[in-house]
Motif scaffolding. Structure first.
Motif, PDB file in Angstrom:
ATOM      1  N   MET A 218      21.536  56.239  22.064  1.00  0.00           N
ATOM      2  CA  MET A 218      21.789  55.057  21.241  1.00  0.00           C
ATOM      3  C   MET A 218      23.004  54.290  21.750  1.00  0.00           C
ATOM      4  N   ASN A 219      24.027  55.028  22.166  1.00  0.00           N
ATOM      5  CA  ASN A 219      25.249  54.387  22.669  1.00  0.00           C
ATOM      6  C   ASN A 219      24.950  53.520  23.888  1.00  0.00           C
ATOM      7  N   SER A 220      24.101  54.036  24.791  1.00  0.00           N
ATOM      8  CA  SER A 220      23.771  53.279  25.997  1.00  0.00           C
ATOM      9  C   SER A 220      22.933  52.047  25.663  1.00  0.00           C
ATOM     10  N   VAL A 221      22.067  52.161  24.631  1.00  0.00           N
ATOM     11  CA  VAL A 221      21.250  51.020  24.203  1.00  0.00           C
ATOM     12  C   VAL A 221      22.136  49.910  23.665  1.00  0.00           C
ATOM     13  N   LEU A 222      23.105  50.271  22.825  1.00  0.00           N
ATOM     14  CA  LEU A 222      23.991  49.279  22.237  1.00  0.00           C
ATOM     15  C   LEU A 222      24.897  48.642  23.292  1.00  0.00           C
ATOM     16  N   LYS A 223      25.308  49.428  24.269  1.00  0.00           N
ATOM     17  CA  LYS A 223      26.077  48.863  25.372  1.00  0.00           C
ATOM     18  C   LYS A 223      25.231  47.870  26.163  1.00  0.00           C
ATOM     19  N   SER A 224      23.967  48.228  26.341  1.00  0.00           N
ATOM     20  CA  SER A 224      23.059  47.344  27.083  1.00  0.00           C
ATOM     21  C   SER A 224      22.875  46.014  26.363  1.00  0.00           C
ATOM     22  N   ILE A 225      22.818  46.056  25.028  1.00  0.00           N
ATOM     23  CA  ILE A 225      22.663  44.825  24.245  1.00  0.00           C
ATOM     24  C   ILE A 225      23.855  43.897  24.486  1.00  0.00           C
ATOM     25  N   SER A 226      25.062  44.446  24.479  1.00  0.00           N
ATOM     26  CA  SER A 226      26.258  43.633  24.720  1.00  0.00           C
ATOM     27  C   SER A 226      26.249  43.037  26.117  1.00  0.00           C
ATOM     28  N   PHE A 227      25.700  43.785  27.070  1.00  0.00           N
ATOM     29  CA  PHE A 227      25.673  43.303  28.455  1.00  0.00           C
ATOM     30  C   PHE A 227      24.564  42.269  28.661  1.00  0.00           C
ATOM     31  N   ILE A 228      23.363  42.577  28.159  1.00  0.00           N
ATOM     32  CA  ILE A 228      22.217  41.685  28.366  1.00  0.00           C
ATOM     33  C   ILE A 228      22.456  40.328  27.715  1.00  0.00           C
ATOM     34  N   PHE A 229      23.033  40.353  26.507  1.00  0.00           N
ATOM     35  CA  PHE A 229      23.287  39.104  25.787  1.00  0.00           C
ATOM     36  C   PHE A 229      24.756  38.703  25.895  1.00  0.00           C
ATOM     37  N   HIS A 230      25.279  38.819  27.106  1.00  0.00           N
ATOM     38  CA  HIS A 230      26.666  38.425  27.353  1.00  0.00           C
ATOM     39  C   HIS A 230      26.819  36.930  27.113  1.00  0.00           C
ATOM     40  N   PRO A 231      27.958  36.502  26.567  1.00  0.00           N
ATOM     41  CA  PRO A 231      28.172  35.073  26.276  1.00  0.00           C
ATOM     42  C   PRO A 231      27.978  34.140  27.469  1.00  0.00           C
ATOM     43  N   LEU A 232      28.181  34.628  28.676  1.00  0.00           N
ATOM     44  CA  LEU A 232      28.044  33.768  29.853  1.00  0.00           C
ATOM     45  C   LEU A 232      26.637  33.196  30.003  1.00  0.00           C
ATOM     46  N   ILE A 233      25.632  33.952  29.585  1.00  0.00           N
ATOM     47  CA  ILE A 233      24.256  33.493  29.806  1.00  0.00           C
ATOM     48  C   ILE A 233      23.726  32.625  28.660  1.00  0.00           C
ATOM     49  N   MET A 234      24.454  32.570  27.543  1.00  0.00           N
ATOM     50  CA  MET A 234      23.943  31.880  26.364  1.00  0.00           C
ATOM     51  C   MET A 234      23.746  30.370  26.566  1.00  0.00           C
ATOM     52  N   PRO A 235      24.679  29.672  27.207  1.00  0.00           N
ATOM     53  CA  PRO A 235      24.415  28.238  27.436  1.00  0.00           C
ATOM     54  C   PRO A 235      23.150  27.994  28.246  1.00  0.00           C
ATOM     55  N   LEU A 236      22.929  28.819  29.265  1.00  0.00           N
ATOM     56  CA  LEU A 236      21.723  28.681  30.079  1.00  0.00           C
ATOM     57  C   LEU A 236      20.481  28.954  29.247  1.00  0.00           C
ATOM     58  N   LEU A 237      20.510  29.985  28.399  1.00  0.00           N
ATOM     59  CA  LEU A 237      19.368  30.289  27.539  1.00  0.00           C
ATOM     60  C   LEU A 237      19.100  29.148  26.561  1.00  0.00           C
ATOM     61  N   GLY A 238      20.174  28.532  26.054  1.00  0.00           N
ATOM     62  CA  GLY A 238      20.009  27.398  25.155  1.00  0.00           C
ATOM     63  C   GLY A 238      19.320  26.233  25.831  1.00  0.00           C
ATOM     64  N   VAL A 239      19.678  25.973  27.081  1.00  0.00           N
ATOM     65  CA  VAL A 239      19.075  24.878  27.842  1.00  0.00           C
ATOM     66  C   VAL A 239      17.611  25.182  28.160  1.00  0.00           C
ATOM     67  N   ILE A 240      17.339  26.416  28.576  1.00  0.00           N
ATOM     68  CA  ILE A 240      15.956  26.818  28.846  1.00  0.00           C
ATOM     69  C   ILE A 240      15.108  26.677  27.581  1.00  0.00           C
ATOM     70  N   PHE A 241      15.677  27.075  26.454  1.00  0.00           N
ATOM     71  CA  PHE A 241      14.976  26.964  25.174  1.00  0.00           C
ATOM     72  C   PHE A 241      14.668  25.503  24.872  1.00  0.00           C
ATOM     73  N   TYR A 242      15.622  24.622  25.128  1.00  0.00           N
ATOM     74  CA  TYR A 242      15.409  23.191  24.876  1.00  0.00           C
ATOM     75  C   TYR A 242      14.262  22.661  25.730  1.00  0.00           C
ATOM     76  N   PHE A 243      14.296  22.948  27.013  1.00  0.00           N
ATOM     77  CA  PHE A 243      13.250  22.442  27.908  1.00  0.00           C
ATOM     78  C   PHE A 243      11.875  23.006  27.554  1.00  0.00           C
ATOM     79  N   SER A 244      11.837  24.239  27.042  1.00  0.00           N
ATOM     80  CA  SER A 244      10.554  24.870  26.727  1.00  0.00           C
ATOM     81  C   SER A 244       9.980  24.393  25.392  1.00  0.00           C
ATOM     82  N   LYS A 245      10.843  23.950  24.478  1.00  0.00           N
ATOM     83  CA  LYS A 245      10.385  23.578  23.143  1.00  0.00           C
ATOM     84  C   LYS A 245      10.363  22.079  22.884  1.00  0.00           C
ATOM     85  N   SER A 246      11.129  21.320  23.632  1.00  0.00           N
ATOM     86  CA  SER A 246      11.199  19.879  23.389  1.00  0.00           C
ATOM     87  C   SER A 246       9.859  19.209  23.688  1.00  0.00           C
ATOM     88  N   PRO A 247       9.418  18.311  22.821  1.00  0.00           N
ATOM     89  CA  PRO A 247       8.165  17.597  23.076  1.00  0.00           C
ATOM     90  C   PRO A 247       8.310  16.504  24.142  1.00  0.00           C
TER      91      PRO A 247
END
Length: 204
Positions: A1-30
């Motif tokens: 469980m400890n390794s899973v929770l560590k992985s969550i913090s790493f996978i969803f690191h703040p550095l990637i969030m702006p990029l994910l937001g932009v990808i989400f916009y391009f994928s959902k915008s009409p």
């Protein structure tokens, strides 16, 4: 469980969030965007918001200014947050100026406000959760996207909420933050996006 929770913090690191937001916009915008434009924006954004901060982090680590990519102390946060604010300002001016994709322009203005607030809190020696700032900002942006374009993305919003909960659980389990630091982090990410959403609507 400890390794899973560590992985969550790493996978969803703040550095990637702006990029994910932009990808989400391009994928959902009409609205229609050419593949060339999307690719150019994503490459530019990846270099500025992911690659460049990582390189700067290793430079700061070499100089002894930081010790962990998670910036565990408020003292470690100051320089990276100043640098990140400058990078976001560059993104606003060059990658997503106000005369192009207005929604993404205001998304990054919201990110800039959140970054500056986080910087002020760090100077005051309060460690708001940057992970929660990032995910809550993306959540409010996605909610704004749904409202602005009148599209049903309830499934995506629910998924983001689940991810936010997993991130919060991860940070608590790893003793990286207290409850109040997570709550303040959520507000610092959410409220600026809510604020700029009004301008986004007015100019859409």
């Amino acid at each position: 469980m400890n390794s899973v929770l560590k992985s969550i913090s790493f996978i969803f690191h703040p550095l990637i969030m702006p990029l994910l937001g932009v990808i989400f916009y391009f994928s959902k915008s009409p609205r229609h965007f050419t593949d060339e434009l999307i690719q150019a924006k994503l490459v530019s954004l990846s270099i500025l918001t992911i690659l460049l901060p990582i390189l700067i982090y290793f430079l700061l680590k070499t100089l002894g200014k930081t010790h962990s990519i998670y910036l565990k102390t408020t003292k470690e946060r100051v320089i990276p947050l100043v640098v990140n604010a400058l990078i976001i300002l560059l993104v606003i001016k060059r990658v997503f100026p106000s005369n192009q994709i207005i929604g993404l322009h205001y998304f990054f203005i919201g990110i800039l406000i959140s970054t500056l607030v986080c910087l002020i809190l760090a100077v005051l020696e309060f460690k708001a959760s940057i992970h929660m700032i990032a995910i809550s900002g993306v959540f409010m942006f996605a909610l704004g996207l749904a409202i602005n374009f009148s599209i049903n993305i309830n499934g995506s919003l629910a998924l983001i909420i689940l991810i936010a909960g997993a991130i919060a659980s991860s940070r608590l389990h790893l003793n990286a933050h207290t409850n109040i630091e997570l709550i303040i982090g959520f507000c610092v990410g959410f409220l600026p996006q809510l604020l700029v959403f009004n301008y986004w609507l007015a100019t859409s």
